[in-house]
Design a protein around this motif. Structure first.
Motif, PDB file in Angstrom:
ATOM      1  N   ILE A   1       0.848  -1.198   0.000  1.00 32.82           N
ATOM      2  CA  ILE A   1       0.000   0.000   0.000  1.00 32.82           C
ATOM      3  C   ILE A   1       0.879   1.242   0.000  1.00 32.82           C
ATOM      4  O   ILE A   1       1.730   1.422   0.859  1.00 32.82           O
ATOM      5  N   ALA A   2       0.628   2.090  -0.993  1.00 32.68           N
ATOM      6  CA  ALA A   2       1.386   3.328  -1.115  1.00 32.68           C
ATOM      7  C   ALA A   2       0.675   4.488  -0.429  1.00 32.68           C
ATOM      8  O   ALA A   2       1.322   5.395   0.100  1.00 32.68           O
ATOM      9  N   ARG A   3      -0.663   4.425  -0.419  1.00 31.14           N
ATOM     10  CA  ARG A   3      -1.417   5.552   0.118  1.00 31.14           C
ATOM     11  C   ARG A   3      -2.848   5.147   0.435  1.00 31.14           C
ATOM     12  O   ARG A   3      -3.433   4.326  -0.261  1.00 31.14           O
ATOM     13  N   VAL A   4      -3.398   5.740   1.476  1.00 31.52           N
ATOM     14  CA  VAL A   4      -4.805   5.586   1.841  1.00 31.52           C
ATOM     15  C   VAL A   4      -5.367   6.985   2.026  1.00 31.52           C
ATOM     16  O   VAL A   4      -4.837   7.772   2.804  1.00 31.52           O
ATOM     17  N   ASP A   5      -6.419   7.291   1.279  1.00 31.66           N
ATOM     18  CA  ASP A   5      -7.092   8.583   1.395  1.00 31.66           C
ATOM     19  C   ASP A   5      -8.522   8.353   1.840  1.00 31.66           C
ATOM     20  O   ASP A   5      -9.261   7.583   1.211  1.00 31.66           O
ATOM     21  N   LEU A   6      -8.907   9.022   2.918  1.00 32.40           N
ATOM     22  CA  LEU A   6     -10.290   8.965   3.375  1.00 32.40           C
ATOM     23  C   LEU A   6     -11.073  10.056   2.665  1.00 32.40           C
ATOM     24  O   LEU A   6     -10.602  11.190   2.557  1.00 32.40           O
ATOM     25  N   THR A   7     -12.255   9.689   2.172  1.00 36.38           N
ATOM     26  CA  THR A   7     -13.122  10.650   1.507  1.00 36.38           C
ATOM     27  C   THR A   7     -14.350  10.850   2.391  1.00 36.38           C
ATOM     28  O   THR A   7     -14.425  10.288   3.482  1.00 36.38           O
TER      29      THR A   7
ATOM     30  N   LYS B   1      -5.840   0.800  -7.885  1.00 34.27           N
ATOM     31  CA  LYS B   1      -6.645   1.775  -7.151  1.00 34.27           C
ATOM     32  C   LYS B   1      -7.889   1.019  -6.688  1.00 34.27           C
ATOM     33  O   LYS B   1      -8.573   0.390  -7.491  1.00 34.27           O
ATOM     34  N   ALA B   2      -8.150   1.068  -5.394  1.00 30.48           N
ATOM     35  CA  ALA B   2      -9.329   0.389  -4.844  1.00 30.48           C
ATOM     36  C   ALA B   2     -10.185   1.401  -4.102  1.00 30.48           C
ATOM     37  O   ALA B   2      -9.672   2.240  -3.355  1.00 30.48           O
ATOM     38  N   LEU B   3     -11.486   1.313  -4.318  1.00 34.13           N
ATOM     39  CA  LEU B   3     -12.443   2.163  -3.626  1.00 34.13           C
ATOM     40  C   LEU B   3     -13.121   1.328  -2.553  1.00 34.13           C
ATOM     41  O   LEU B   3     -13.540   0.197  -2.818  1.00 34.13           O
ATOM     42  N   LEU B   4     -13.201   1.876  -1.365  1.00 36.86           N
ATOM     43  CA  LEU B   4     -13.824   1.165  -0.252  1.00 36.86           C
ATOM     44  C   LEU B   4     -14.963   1.985   0.326  1.00 36.86           C
ATOM     45  O   LEU B   4     -14.930   3.214   0.284  1.00 36.86           O
TER      46      LEU B   4
ATOM     47  N   VAL C   1      -9.970   5.585  -0.554  1.00 31.75           N
ATOM     48  CA  VAL C   1      -9.267   5.164  -1.752  1.00 31.75           C
ATOM     49  C   VAL C   1      -7.905   4.627  -1.316  1.00 31.75           C
ATOM     50  O   VAL C   1      -7.189   5.280  -0.565  1.00 31.75           O
ATOM     51  N   VAL C   2      -7.586   3.433  -1.798  1.00 37.81           N
ATOM     52  CA  VAL C   2      -6.286   2.818  -1.517  1.00 37.81           C
ATOM     53  C   VAL C   2      -5.512   2.754  -2.818  1.00 37.81           C
ATOM     54  O   VAL C   2      -6.043   2.316  -3.843  1.00 37.81           O
ATOM     55  N   ARG C   3      -4.260   3.181  -2.772  1.00 36.43           N
ATOM     56  CA  ARG C   3      -3.349   3.033  -3.907  1.00 36.43           C
ATOM     57  C   ARG C   3      -2.335   1.967  -3.515  1.00 36.43           C
ATOM     58  O   ARG C   3      -1.723   2.039  -2.459  1.00 36.43           O
ATOM     59  N   ASP C   4      -2.200   0.972  -4.369  1.00 37.46           N
ATOM     60  CA  ASP C   4      -1.351  -0.174  -4.084  1.00 37.46           C
ATOM     61  C   ASP C   4      -0.411  -0.416  -5.258  1.00 37.46           C
ATOM     62  O   ASP C   4      -0.805  -0.296  -6.414  1.00 37.46           O
TER      63      ASP C   4
END
Length: 179
Positions: free
Chosen positions: A114-120, A156-159, A125-128
């Motif tokens: 995992i390179a980054r996790v952004d809360l919306t 890119k994954a949306l959760l 959004v997770v960048r892997d």
């Protein structure tokens, strides 16, 4: 009593005394008691941050994908629902059906990086930059590997966070090779 019997009893008594001494060490009332953490401190320590919870949910999703096609057909949808929601759930179920028709199965494990996790506002959004070089598809009849993943796959994954508070993947997008 013979000399051997006395030595055996003496050894037994000595070991018993040492055992009792070790067992009661630290039980004296002269030592200060250590304070135990309160239940609120324990609960706060056990509750991961939202970012950590998203990262763990994504990691669990990828681990489930590694074995999704081997899950029992009668429980597959329920088990996958623990880590994903629509439209991703239907996509994975369809992909498994397509693979079964072609006598294909997955092999290996994908390594999450995992390179980054952004809360919306209502999701994440997770960048892997995952390593799928030791995973791929194989022919179930011959056990011959049909393909293999790549060392760096940009994902890119949306959760979404469910009403139960758990994060689940709603969309998984492969952006291409290299990160």
């Amino acid at each position: 009593m013979t000399g051997i019997g006395r030595r055996t009893i003496t050894r037994f008594c000595w070991f018993s005394a040492v055992g009792i001494a070790l067992a009661t060490t630290g039980c004296s009332t002269e030592q200060e008691a250590a304070a135990l953490p309160s239940t609120t401190e324990s609960a706060q320590a056990a509750t991961p941050s939202p970012t950590a919870a998203v990262a763990q949910a994504y990691t669990d999703f990828v681990a489930m994908l590694d074995r999704a096609d081997s899950l029992a057909p009668e429980t597959r949808k329920q088990e996958l629902s623990a880590v994903m929601v629509e439209p991703q759930l239907s996509r994975v179920l369809k992909r498994i059906d397509d693979m079964k028709e072609k006598n294909q199965a997955t092999y290996g494990n994908i390594v999450v990086r995992i390179a980054r996790v952004d809360l919306t506002g209502n999701g994440a959004v997770v960048r892997d930059c995952q390593d799928s070089s030791n995973a791929g598809l194989l022919d179930t009849r011959t056990q011959k590997k049909l393909n293999r993943g790549v060392k760096e796959r940009n994902i890119k994954a949306l959760l979404e966070r469910g009403t139960d508070g758990r994060w689940r993947v709603s969309k998984f997008i492969i952006l291409g090779e290299g990160c």
